[in-house]
Design a protein around this motif. Structure first.
Motif, PDB file in Angstrom:
ATOM      1  N   ALA A   8      12.740  54.778  52.953  1.00 23.32           N
ATOM      2  CA  ALA A   8      11.470  54.223  52.495  1.00 23.32           C
ATOM      3  C   ALA A   8      11.715  53.344  51.273  1.00 23.32           C
ATOM      4  O   ALA A   8      12.826  53.284  50.733  1.00 23.32           O
ATOM      5  N   ILE A   9      10.662  52.679  50.845  1.00 27.08           N
ATOM      6  CA  ILE A   9      10.659  51.906  49.605  1.00 27.08           C
ATOM      7  C   ILE A   9       9.814  52.684  48.609  1.00 27.08           C
ATOM      8  O   ILE A   9       8.626  52.928  48.843  1.00 27.08           O
ATOM      9  N   LEU A  10      10.433  53.137  47.522  1.00 32.25           N
ATOM     10  CA  LEU A  10       9.765  53.983  46.544  1.00 32.25           C
ATOM     11  C   LEU A  10       9.327  53.154  45.345  1.00 32.25           C
ATOM     12  O   LEU A  10      10.149  52.510  44.698  1.00 32.25           O
ATOM     13  N   LEU A  11       8.046  53.171  45.063  1.00 32.01           N
ATOM     14  CA  LEU A  11       7.471  52.378  43.984  1.00 32.01           C
ATOM     15  C   LEU A  11       7.159  53.269  42.793  1.00 32.01           C
ATOM     16  O   LEU A  11       6.347  54.192  42.901  1.00 32.01           O
ATOM     17  N   CYS A  12       7.814  53.013  41.669  1.00 35.13           N
ATOM     18  CA  CYS A  12       7.624  53.802  40.458  1.00 35.13           C
ATOM     19  C   CYS A  12       6.688  53.060  39.508  1.00 35.13           C
ATOM     20  O   CYS A  12       7.061  52.047  38.916  1.00 35.13           O
ATOM     21  N   GLY A  13       5.472  53.556  39.377  1.00 35.59           N
ATOM     22  CA  GLY A  13       4.511  52.934  38.485  1.00 35.59           C
ATOM     23  C   GLY A  13       4.811  53.257  37.029  1.00 35.59           C
ATOM     24  O   GLY A  13       5.536  54.199  36.710  1.00 35.59           O
ATOM     25  N   ARG A  14       4.225  52.462  36.144  1.00 36.86           N
ATOM     26  CA  ARG A  14       4.346  52.670  34.699  1.00 36.86           C
ATOM     27  C   ARG A  14       3.029  52.264  34.040  1.00 36.86           C
ATOM     28  O   ARG A  14       2.138  51.719  34.678  1.00 36.86           O
ATOM     29  N   TYR A  15       2.918  52.524  32.764  1.00 39.68           N
ATOM     30  CA  TYR A  15       1.761  52.165  31.957  1.00 39.68           C
ATOM     31  C   TYR A  15       0.499  52.842  32.499  1.00 39.68           C
ATOM     32  O   TYR A  15       0.532  54.001  32.892  1.00 39.68           O
ATOM     33  N   GLU A  16      -0.619  52.106  32.535  1.00 43.58           N
ATOM     34  CA  GLU A  16      -1.868  52.683  33.044  1.00 43.58           C
ATOM     35  C   GLU A  16      -1.915  52.684  34.568  1.00 43.58           C
ATOM     36  O   GLU A  16      -2.818  53.257  35.156  1.00 43.58           O
ATOM     37  N   GLY A  17      -0.955  52.021  35.192  1.00 41.71           N
ATOM     38  CA  GLY A  17      -0.930  51.976  36.644  1.00 41.71           C
ATOM     39  C   GLY A  17      -0.602  50.590  37.168  1.00 41.71           C
ATOM     40  O   GLY A  17      -0.108  49.731  36.436  1.00 41.71           O
ATOM     41  N   ILE A  18      -0.887  50.396  38.450  1.00 38.51           N
ATOM     42  CA  ILE A  18      -0.546  49.161  39.154  1.00 38.51           C
ATOM     43  C   ILE A  18      -1.832  48.479  39.602  1.00 38.51           C
ATOM     44  O   ILE A  18      -2.802  49.145  39.990  1.00 38.51           O
ATOM     45  N   ASP A  19      -1.851  47.167  39.549  1.00 35.08           N
ATOM     46  CA  ASP A  19      -3.009  46.406  40.033  1.00 35.08           C
ATOM     47  C   ASP A  19      -3.404  46.913  41.422  1.00 35.08           C
ATOM     48  O   ASP A  19      -2.581  46.919  42.345  1.00 35.08           O
ATOM     49  N   GLN A  20      -4.628  47.346  41.567  1.00 41.24           N
ATOM     50  CA  GLN A  20      -5.087  47.976  42.804  1.00 41.24           C
ATOM     51  C   GLN A  20      -4.931  47.065  44.010  1.00 41.24           C
ATOM     52  O   GLN A  20      -4.749  47.537  45.136  1.00 41.24           O
ATOM     53  N   ARG A  21      -4.969  45.766  43.793  1.00 45.70           N
ATOM     54  CA  ARG A  21      -4.843  44.836  44.922  1.00 45.70           C
ATOM     55  C   ARG A  21      -3.477  44.932  45.582  1.00 45.70           C
ATOM     56  O   ARG A  21      -3.365  44.802  46.808  1.00 45.70           O
ATOM     57  N   PHE A  22      -2.434  45.179  44.774  1.00 39.05           N
ATOM     58  CA  PHE A  22      -1.113  45.361  45.371  1.00 39.05           C
ATOM     59  C   PHE A  22      -1.073  46.662  46.166  1.00 39.05           C
ATOM     60  O   PHE A  22      -0.516  46.714  47.260  1.00 39.05           O
TER      61      PHE A  22
END
Length: 260
Positions: free
Chosen positions: A112-126
């Motif tokens: 899989a492709i694992l996405l590690c978020g940071r800060y307050e989060g990721i732009d919801q559109r992505f």
């Protein structure tokens, strides 16, 4: 299998991939790990990957565009065909809690492709456009998804053939199907007596059938005491025998007597 990890801190993974018994899975290529920094796909002199949230509020939000470019580069590197794309996994509080059944699913997958978020989060559109699965480690907040990604990788890697010294070790883990989803029993080693405490005599008897009965009883008792939800799940799945139910009934009676 191959896991591509999108992270702003790829350096966190170097000691993890080179340490412990699971390093065998990475060194042998059974579990391939590729690290991708979205900052490498950001534009401008400062390679910005975050900005202030619309509507105000504290913290920063990861930008969608660098993530989209990074993801496109990953898909190109994986030589993916339409309809056979690796799922994008985001570690998020709204995801289902990770459990052993999910781990076994990923261990049998192609990755899989694992996405590690940071800060307050990721732009919801992505997230709306590209994320396929969301996973949580529990009801608490981490500073980023890297620890969660490592937890998934470690759990998957140890299930690969030849990674553990004993090929059957993971079959006796807590939550495993071989244990009917129960907690594992207590374990003891040398010396036989320590700090005034001794090893249960049955484990020294050499009587394998009796030892297995003791272990099953301990698993049932511990699970009933600490995780009754697992007992309920095993019962609903038809995994508990009449002998198991007798052990549980006896435990319940003893516990009720202790309260009198």
């Amino acid at each position: 299998m191959r896991f591509d990890i999108i992270t702003l801190f790829p350096e966190l993974f170097a000691p993890f991939l080179a340490s412990g018994v699971t390093r065998r899975a990475y060194a042998s290529g059974q579990v391939q790990v590729q690290l991708w920094n979205p900052r490498d796909y950001a534009e401008g002199m400062y390679r910005r990957v975050d900005d202030r949230p619309f509507g105000g509020g504290p913290g920063m939000v990861m930008l969608a565009e660098p993530l989209a470019r990074c993801l496109a580069a990953i898909r190109a590197a994986r030589h993916e065909e339409e309809g056979a794309r690796a799922p994008v996994v985001l570690f998020s509080p709204i995801g289902k809690p990770l459990n052993q059944a999910q781990v076994e699913h990923w261990a049998a997958s192609s990755g899989a492709i694992l996405l590690c978020g940071r800060y307050e989060g990721i732009d919801q559109r992505f997230i709306d456009a590209h994320v396929d699965v969301q996973i949580s480690l529990g009801d608490f907040v981490l500073s980023g998804g890297e620890i969660a990604a490592m937890a998934l990788l470690d759990a998957v890697a140890r299930l690969q053939p030849g990674v553990l010294h004993d090929a059957q070790s993971h079959e006796c883990d807590s939550f495993s199907q071989a244990l009917d989803g129960l907690l594992d029993c207590p374990h003891y080693t040398r010396p036989e007596a320590w700090a005034g405490r001794t090893v249960p005599a049955v484990l020294l008897s050499g009587h394998h059938a009796e030892i297995e009965r003791w272990r099953r009883t301990q698993r049932l008792s511990l699970t009933a005491r600490h995780r009754p939800d697992l007992i309920a799940a095993a019962r609903a799945a038809g995994r508990l025998s009449a002998a198991d139910e007798a052990v549980l009934a006896k435990n319940q009676q003893e516990n009720a007597a202790d309260l009198l």
